[in-house]
Design a protein around this motif. Structure first.
Motif, PDB file in Angstrom:
ATOM      1  N   LEU A  12       0.748  -1.235   0.128  1.00 11.22           N
ATOM      2  CA  LEU A  12      -0.029  -0.237   0.107  1.00 11.22           C
ATOM      3  C   LEU A  12       0.838   1.368  -0.010  1.00 11.22           C
ATOM      4  O   LEU A  12       1.819   1.394   0.534  1.00 11.22           O
ATOM      5  CB  LEU A  12      -0.792   0.081   1.406  1.00 11.22           C
ATOM      6  N   LEU A  13       0.319   2.424  -0.632  1.00 19.39           N
ATOM      7  CA  LEU A  13       0.848   3.599  -0.489  1.00 19.39           C
ATOM      8  C   LEU A  13      -0.061   4.366   0.025  1.00 19.39           C
ATOM      9  O   LEU A  13      -1.190   4.504  -0.481  1.00 19.39           O
ATOM     10  CB  LEU A  13       1.369   4.032  -1.839  1.00 19.39           C
ATOM     11  N   ALA A  14       0.368   5.355   1.212  1.00 14.96           N
ATOM     12  CA  ALA A  14      -0.479   6.151   1.819  1.00 14.96           C
ATOM     13  C   ALA A  14      -1.215   7.281   0.858  1.00 14.96           C
ATOM     14  O   ALA A  14      -0.557   7.820   0.076  1.00 14.96           O
ATOM     15  CB  ALA A  14       0.051   6.729   3.059  1.00 14.96           C
ATOM     16  N   GLU A  15      -2.375   7.257   1.199  1.00 15.21           N
ATOM     17  CA  GLU A  15      -3.053   8.610   0.088  1.00 15.21           C
ATOM     18  C   GLU A  15      -2.423   9.914   0.124  1.00 15.21           C
ATOM     19  O   GLU A  15      -2.310  10.383  -1.156  1.00 15.21           O
ATOM     20  CB  GLU A  15      -4.483   8.497   0.579  1.00 15.21           C
ATOM     21  N   VAL A  56      -3.546   2.292  -3.515  1.00 18.09           N
ATOM     22  CA  VAL A  56      -3.541   3.790  -2.691  1.00 18.09           C
ATOM     23  C   VAL A  56      -4.726   3.884  -1.703  1.00 18.09           C
ATOM     24  O   VAL A  56      -5.708   3.620  -2.117  1.00 18.09           O
ATOM     25  CB  VAL A  56      -3.383   4.918  -3.498  1.00 18.09           C
ATOM     26  N   MET A  57      -4.495   3.816  -0.466  1.00 21.87           N
ATOM     27  CA  MET A  57      -5.487   4.280   0.459  1.00 21.87           C
ATOM     28  C   MET A  57      -5.147   4.799   1.857  1.00 21.87           C
ATOM     29  O   MET A  57      -3.733   5.124   1.899  1.00 21.87           O
ATOM     30  CB  MET A  57      -6.120   2.464   0.861  1.00 21.87           C
ATOM     31  N   LYS A  58      -5.977   5.426   2.418  1.00 17.33           N
ATOM     32  CA  LYS A  58      -5.918   5.906   3.732  1.00 17.33           C
ATOM     33  C   LYS A  58      -5.439   4.739   4.754  1.00 17.33           C
ATOM     34  O   LYS A  58      -6.377   3.738   4.942  1.00 17.33           O
ATOM     35  CB  LYS A  58      -7.208   6.387   4.366  1.00 17.33           C
ATOM     36  N   LEU A  59      -4.280   5.077   5.594  1.00 18.95           N
ATOM     37  CA  LEU A  59      -3.992   3.920   6.434  1.00 18.95           C
ATOM     38  C   LEU A  59      -4.844   3.889   7.612  1.00 18.95           C
ATOM     39  O   LEU A  59      -5.399   5.119   8.171  1.00 18.95           O
ATOM     40  CB  LEU A  59      -2.456   4.173   6.689  1.00 18.95           C
ATOM     41  N   ASP A  60      -4.883   2.854   8.339  1.00 15.62           N
ATOM     42  CA  ASP A  60      -5.853   2.640   9.434  1.00 15.62           C
ATOM     43  C   ASP A  60      -5.163   3.088  10.691  1.00 15.62           C
ATOM     44  O   ASP A  60      -4.039   3.632  10.744  1.00 15.62           O
ATOM     45  CB  ASP A  60      -6.311   1.022   9.449  1.00 15.62           C
ATOM     46  N   ALA A  61      -6.062   3.182  11.705  1.00 12.97           N
ATOM     47  CA  ALA A  61      -5.552   3.915  12.987  1.00 12.97           C
ATOM     48  C   ALA A  61      -4.524   2.977  13.885  1.00 12.97           C
ATOM     49  O   ALA A  61      -3.960   4.232  14.682  1.00 12.97           O
ATOM     50  CB  ALA A  61      -6.910   3.811  13.929  1.00 12.97           C
ATOM     51  N   ARG A  62      -4.103   1.898  13.646  1.00 14.09           N
ATOM     52  CA  ARG A  62      -3.034   1.189  14.292  1.00 14.09           C
ATOM     53  C   ARG A  62      -1.670   2.095  14.342  1.00 14.09           C
ATOM     54  O   ARG A  62      -0.615   1.894  14.837  1.00 14.09           O
ATOM     55  CB  ARG A  62      -3.045  -0.259  13.800  1.00 14.09           C
ATOM     56  N   PRO A 110       5.698   7.687  15.943  1.00 11.91           N
ATOM     57  CA  PRO A 110       6.258   9.111  16.207  1.00 11.91           C
ATOM     58  C   PRO A 110       6.141   9.833  14.821  1.00 11.91           C
ATOM     59  O   PRO A 110       6.279  11.015  14.910  1.00 11.91           O
ATOM     60  CB  PRO A 110       7.635   8.670  16.696  1.00 11.91           C
ATOM     61  N   THR A 111       6.350   9.301  13.728  1.00 10.56           N
ATOM     62  CA  THR A 111       6.348  10.068  12.567  1.00 10.56           C
ATOM     63  C   THR A 111       5.246   9.534  11.421  1.00 10.56           C
ATOM     64  O   THR A 111       5.313   8.042  11.563  1.00 10.56           O
ATOM     65  CB  THR A 111       7.893   9.992  11.905  1.00 10.56           C
ATOM     66  N   PRO A 112       4.938  10.146  10.443  1.00 13.83           N
ATOM     67  CA  PRO A 112       4.081   9.428   9.804  1.00 13.83           C
ATOM     68  C   PRO A 112       4.811   8.380   8.730  1.00 13.83           C
ATOM     69  O   PRO A 112       5.837   8.424   8.479  1.00 13.83           O
ATOM     70  CB  PRO A 112       3.339  10.545   8.785  1.00 13.83           C
ATOM     71  N   VAL A 113       3.949   7.371   8.607  1.00 13.67           N
ATOM     72  CA  VAL A 113       4.723   6.262   7.627  1.00 13.67           C
ATOM     73  C   VAL A 113       4.007   6.379   6.029  1.00 13.67           C
ATOM     74  O   VAL A 113       3.027   7.018   5.881  1.00 13.67           O
ATOM     75  CB  VAL A 113       4.242   5.043   7.986  1.00 13.67           C
ATOM     76  N   ALA A 114       4.913   6.078   5.243  1.00 15.51           N
ATOM     77  CA  ALA A 114       4.432   6.408   3.853  1.00 15.51           C
ATOM     78  C   ALA A 114       3.613   5.236   3.258  1.00 15.51           C
ATOM     79  O   ALA A 114       2.765   5.383   2.108  1.00 15.51           O
ATOM     80  CB  ALA A 114       5.697   6.308   2.783  1.00 15.51           C
ATOM     81  N   GLY A 115       3.408   3.971   3.844  1.00 17.36           N
ATOM     82  CA  GLY A 115       2.654   3.159   3.182  1.00 17.36           C
ATOM     83  C   GLY A 115       2.908   1.743   4.073  1.00 17.36           C
ATOM     84  O   GLY A 115       3.474   1.731   5.132  1.00 17.36           O
ATOM     85  N   VAL A 116       2.577   0.661   3.228  1.00 23.45           N
ATOM     86  CA  VAL A 116       2.787  -0.768   3.988  1.00 23.45           C
ATOM     87  C   VAL A 116       3.421  -1.549   2.864  1.00 23.45           C
ATOM     88  O   VAL A 116       3.040  -1.528   1.669  1.00 23.45           O
ATOM     89  CB  VAL A 116       1.581  -1.499   4.545  1.00 23.45           C
TER      90      VAL A 116
END
Length: 270
Positions: free
Chosen positions: A55-58, A89-95, A100-106
């Motif tokens: 996944l790539l964060a939206e 491409v999707m919005k990443l979930d709450a977990r 501490p910093t945003p991640v770019a995806g999974v």
């Protein structure tokens, strides 16, 4: 709730590179994070063996000029280089919010299939090798590694003290709960809102016991997973897997586990 369901106790609670590659990683908020590049977007990515797709964060995709939700392009991780890979491409979930910093995806299991993935948590390192090229692992507990709907699984048992349930559990290095059970097999009647038991929720009820790889884990933070998304009994996440040094031999169909020496590396990054 069906009478046979287990009860959770709510408390306050490119082709393969020619040679092996490895990278530093870190373990934070129950998930494994690695540096990687997807679709030309470089950054920190959750490495989740329990995710069937990469996944790539939206927000990252939009920032890179991608408007579509289904992409195809390159993935680079720990010496592994793949081209023309499907990326969602999707919005990443709450977990992932506690990181501490945003991640770019999974990075998902789809780019790992047919390879060997080694994970150690202290110090945190990830290595990926071609089938038949992995170094000796040493003494280990060995479990059969199978696939269900694009996710690797291994056998385990859970109990609420009155009932025991065994079967295949998804192995998810990107799941922040020690255990999640399929929601038609378990419930937590003390939870005020059932939706809070799912990955996007904040409630982590306690599971009486998990038996995995010959070890017993008691009173572990747990939760539910939707039957529509999980066709195994449940999911074993980072809080349990981080107790071990792991080899996911996806090519050979085997999981190797050795006790981790020292606590997981919870640094702010490599």
């Amino acid at each position: 709730m069906r009478p046979s369901a287990l009860l959770l106790a709510v408390t306050a609670l490119w082709p393969l590179a020619a040679r092996a590659g490895e990278t530093a990683c870190w373990y934070e908020a129950g998930v494994l994070v690695v540096p990687a590049e997807v679709m030309g977007v470089a950054g920190d990515f959750v490495l989740d063996t329990g995710a069937p797709r990469t996944l790539l964060a939206e927000t990252q995709a939009q920032g890179a000029g991608y408007a579509e939700t289904e992409l195809k392009g390159s993935v680079r991780l720990a010496g592994l280089e793949l081209a023309d890979r499907p990326v969602q491409v999707m919005k990443l979930d709450a977990r992932l919010r506690p990181l501490p910093t945003p991640v770019a995806g999974v990075i998902g299991a789809d780019v790992l299939a047919g390879r060997v993935l080694d994970v150690q948590f202290a110090p945190c390192r990830v290595a990926i090798t071609a089938a038949g090229e992995a170094p000796s692992f040493g003494p280990a507990v060995r479990l059969p590694l199978t696939w269900r709907s694009g996710r690797p699984t291994a056998p385990a048992e859970v109990s609420d003290g009155a009932r025991v349930l065994g079967g295949d559990f998804v192995l998810a290095t990107g799941s922040d709960a020690a255990v999640r059970l399929r929601d038609d097999l378990a419930d937590a009647p003390g939870a005020a809102e059932r939706e809070a038991l799912y990955p996007d929720g904040a409630v982590r009820p306690r599971l009486r016991a998990l038996s995995f790889a010959g070890d017993l884990f008691e009173a572990q933070p747990s939760g539910l997973a939707s039957r529509a998304e999980l066709d195994a009994v449940g999911e074993i996440g980072g809080p349990v897997l981080s107790h071990y040094r792991l080899r996911f031999d996806f090519a050979g169909g085997e999981l190797l586990l050795a006790k981790q020496k020292g606590p997981p590396d919870r640094s702010d990054g490599p």
